[in-house]
Design an enzyme around this catalytic site. Sequence first.
Site, PDB file in Angstrom:
ATOM      1  N   ASP A 106       0.915  -1.305   0.029  1.00  8.17           N
ATOM      2  CA  ASP A 106      -0.026  -0.030   0.196  1.00  8.17           C
ATOM      3  C   ASP A 106       0.906   1.147  -0.103  1.00  8.17           C
ATOM      4  O   ASP A 106       0.244   2.615   0.290  1.00  8.17           O
ATOM      5  CB  ASP A 106      -1.017  -0.102   1.174  1.00  8.17           C
ATOM      6  CG  ASP A 106      -0.436   0.651   2.418  1.00  8.17           C
ATOM      7  OD1 ASP A 106       0.631   0.185   2.845  1.00  8.17           O
ATOM      8  OD2 ASP A 106      -0.994   1.146   3.116  1.00  8.17           O
ATOM      9  N   GLU A 107       2.129   1.033  -0.174  1.00 15.60           N
ATOM     10  CA  GLU A 107       2.876   2.375  -0.037  1.00 15.60           C
ATOM     11  C   GLU A 107       4.108   2.386  -1.001  1.00 15.60           C
ATOM     12  O   GLU A 107       4.811   1.350  -1.308  1.00 15.60           O
ATOM     13  CB  GLU A 107       3.371   2.001   1.457  1.00 15.60           C
ATOM     14  CG  GLU A 107       4.107   3.255   1.857  1.00 15.60           C
ATOM     15  CD  GLU A 107       4.672   2.958   3.561  1.00 15.60           C
ATOM     16  OE1 GLU A 107       3.817   1.977   4.027  1.00 15.60           O
ATOM     17  OE2 GLU A 107       5.305   3.354   4.014  1.00 15.60           O
TER      18      GLU A 107
END
Length: 349
Positions: A106-107
Amino acid sequence: MEKIKKIIHVDMDYFYAQVEERDRPELKTVPVGIGGMTNGRGVLCTSNYIAREYGVRAAMPTAKAIKLCPKLVLVSPNFQKYKKISQDIFKIYEQYSTKIQKLSLDEAYIDVTDCSKLNNDANAIAREIKERIYNDTKLTASAGVSFNKLLAKIGSDLFKPDGLAILRPDNISNKITHFPVSRINGVGKVTRKRLEAKGIFTFGDIQKHSKLDLINMFGDYGVTLYNYSRGVDQREVSSGGARKSLSVEHTFSEDYSDIKTLKENLLSVFYELESRLKKEENKTYKNIFVKIKYTDFQATTIESQIEFSLENFEKLFMNRFSQRVDKVRLVGLGVKFFNQDDHGQLSLF
Ligand code: TTP
Ligand code: MG
Ligand code: MG
């Protein structure tokens, strides 16, 4: 002179939990923990913001989370689903840059220094990326825009959820004095406590110390702290992929079986590991492990999902050593980082 970089850090908001809320809207108004519990055991992958108000956090034992928040609704993770969404999001990033560093599902850091879209306005690019993520996935992300990785990452966390922060270079060192040291990537619980014990709570507090002072206190990492506290960070966005583990091994000059000497050695390996860990980008670790190599070169490793502490490393060491009390020639201590390939395993705990 070196060109000023333009870096965007994007991080999805309460990622797994947001996905589950999206797919089951009735979850939006209740505290949600993503994770399971089998025979009273298990840890949470994450929680939604309602649950966080109760102190429920990622990596927390599920049993503890339920104690803190008895109404917590547990949802089993669906890693395939999160992975697919992650792939879709990264496809968006690829339209703005080839320099993308993935930190987790997610990053990511995206270096848009040379991006020709939107007049190379990094702020506008970040806004557009957020919009496209939302249009494609119906999920919100937060982004930070700055001239280095440190500040971009700090920025993405400033206004979560659905936040966007721009940290400009002018006068930066004065603008960040109030940030708590825990905003520095790599300052976890252990370092934070050590800093606080010296009266250092904020970036400004670090700035008050000389470089030499900091080196005396924290070794090499003192230089990093000196720079970061002033908003200085030269690290490149590198698409090399996240490191999966980090360990430090010491081979003894002589083989030992006496507990006291072994524990002393363990201590020095521990300190070295701790100091190297501080330089790591991704500080979320999954497991800690201990490796023992005996005098006959037979090696054994024991791994567990427990907190990073000297006591726990000692516990693991003794656990394994008690099975074979013999002369040891090497001790290694390490951590395995949390990354997307581990997701399937995480639910086993
Ligand atoms: P994070 O980005 O750290 O957390 P988050 O997205 O849930 O919340 P935030 O809004 O604060 O960013 O992690 C992303 C996902 O990775 C998270 O949704 C679940 C998973 N994860 C774990 O499985 N275990 C962990 O210990 C952590 C930190 C995350
Ligand atoms: Mg996130
Ligand atoms: Mg994240």
